[in-house]
Motif scaffolding. Structure first.
Motif, PDB file in Angstrom:
ATOM      1  N   ASP A 184      -4.565   0.606  17.873  1.00  0.00           N
ATOM      2  CA  ASP A 184      -5.538   1.494  17.947  1.00  0.00           C
ATOM      3  C   ASP A 184      -4.803   2.996  17.765  1.00  0.00           C
ATOM      4  OD1 ASP A 184      -4.298   2.246  20.518  1.00  0.00           O
ATOM      5  OD2 ASP A 184      -5.868   1.045  21.394  1.00  0.00           O
ATOM      6  N   ARG A 243      -4.308   4.545   9.751  1.00  0.00           N
ATOM      7  CA  ARG A 243      -5.240   4.017   9.345  1.00  0.00           C
ATOM      8  C   ARG A 243      -5.065   2.370   8.893  1.00  0.00           C
ATOM      9  NH1 ARG A 243      -8.213   8.219   5.221  1.00  0.00           N
ATOM     10  NH2 ARG A 243      -8.952   9.699   6.867  1.00  0.00           N
ATOM     11  N   ILE A 244      -3.924   2.251   8.331  1.00  0.00           N
ATOM     12  CA  ILE A 244      -3.225   0.924   7.913  1.00  0.00           C
ATOM     13  C   ILE A 244      -2.986   0.224   9.109  1.00  0.00           C
ATOM     14  CG2 ILE A 244      -1.282  -0.228   6.785  1.00  0.00           C
ATOM     15  CD1 ILE A 244      -1.599   2.108   4.711  1.00  0.00           C
ATOM     16  N   ALA A 246      -4.259   0.643  12.112  1.00  0.00           N
ATOM     17  CA  ALA A 246      -5.663   0.202  12.871  1.00  0.00           C
ATOM     18  C   ALA A 246      -6.088  -1.080  12.243  1.00  0.00           C
ATOM     19  CB  ALA A 246      -6.531   1.329  12.759  1.00  0.00           C
ATOM     20  N   LEU A 247      -5.920  -0.989  10.940  1.00  0.00           N
ATOM     21  CA  LEU A 247      -6.371  -2.222  10.370  1.00  0.00           C
ATOM     22  C   LEU A 247      -5.612  -3.740  10.785  1.00  0.00           C
ATOM     23  CD1 LEU A 247      -6.895  -1.085   6.713  1.00  0.00           C
ATOM     24  CD2 LEU A 247      -8.666  -1.902   8.550  1.00  0.00           C
ATOM     25  N   ALA A 248      -4.194  -3.439  11.159  1.00  0.00           N
ATOM     26  CA  ALA A 248      -3.458  -4.520  11.727  1.00  0.00           C
ATOM     27  C   ALA A 248      -3.551  -4.773  13.288  1.00  0.00           C
ATOM     28  CB  ALA A 248      -2.094  -4.250  11.435  1.00  0.00           C
ATOM     29  N   THR A 251       0.752  -0.994   0.101  1.00  0.00           N
ATOM     30  CA  THR A 251      -0.032   0.156   0.022  1.00  0.00           C
ATOM     31  C   THR A 251       0.829   1.260  -0.132  1.00  0.00           C
ATOM     32  OG1 THR A 251      -0.256   0.286   2.365  1.00  0.00           O
ATOM     33  CG2 THR A 251      -1.796  -1.143   1.156  1.00  0.00           C
TER      34      THR A 251
END
Length: 203
Positions: free
Chosen positions: A141, A133-134, A136-138, A116
């Motif tokens: 927080d 944001r990436i 957070a997906l992993a 990405t």
């Protein structure tokens, strides 16, 4: 990617070789421990020195690394060691976030960042937000992300490791690789990578 004065000047808001960044990182911080994959007794140890904002590094990880992993790591021929060599401030932040992930999720997160890269590394004015944001997906927080982003001692540790590698191996561009200590600078096809492994010095 070649190292330039511009890259050196933006790292951590100062020049890499200042005394503050030349300090030896605290060995008790597990986030600065080696990140690697492969058998401990593999006959060839490959180190990759990379910047997470380097397009050539992304090309290697996205196009070549999967085959290297299947054919050379999983067969016990090499152990791959990842070495952070951030070329700019956002690469430094990305390296810190990756190292703050649990060690067993480091490689997967590294892969996600390279896949990405166009989304976050070059999002002018929004790089940190996209990186958050990436993360957070992993599973990281925003509070944890902000703590990593403001942890200057941690950042100094990463830069200190980069400086040590630069001095030891005379690295001038990313990606750079060492094969049992022998340096190769620049990207490699799988065939070229395999040739470097076959001809690596043995002790």
């Amino acid at each position: 990617m070649r190292i330039s004065r511009r890259h050196l000047g933006v790292l951590g808001g100062g020049v890499l070789a200042t005394p503050a960044f030349a300090q030896t990182p605290a060995p008790t911080d597990p986030r600065l421990a080696e990140r690697s994959t492969g058998q401990a007794n593999a006959p060839v140890v490959v180190q990759e020195f990379f910047s997470l904002t380097c397009g050539h590094c992304a090309n290697f990880h996205n196009d070549i690394w999967p085959q290297v992993r299947r054919q050379l790591v999983e067969t016990g021929q090499i152990r791959m060691v990842w070495r952070d060599f951030p070329l700019d401030g956002i690469a430094l932040l990305a390296s810190a976030v990756a190292r703050a992930m649990p060690a067993d999720r480091y490689e997967a997160f590294l892969t996600a960042l390279f896949q990405t890269q166009a989304r976050w590394a070059f999002a002018q004015g929004r790089q940190a937000e996209e990186l958050a944001r990436i993360a957070a997906l992993a599973g990281m927080d925003r509070e944890a992300f902000n703590a990593v982003a403001t942890d200057q001692e941690f950042h100094r540790g990463i830069l200190s490791q980069r400086l040590a590698a630069e001095q030891q191996y005379q690295i001038r561009a990313t990606p750079s690789f060492t094969f049992n200590g022998r340096l190769h600078t620049g990207g490699l096809s799988f065939a070229e990578f395999e040739r470097q492994v076959r001809s690596a010095p043995r002790t």
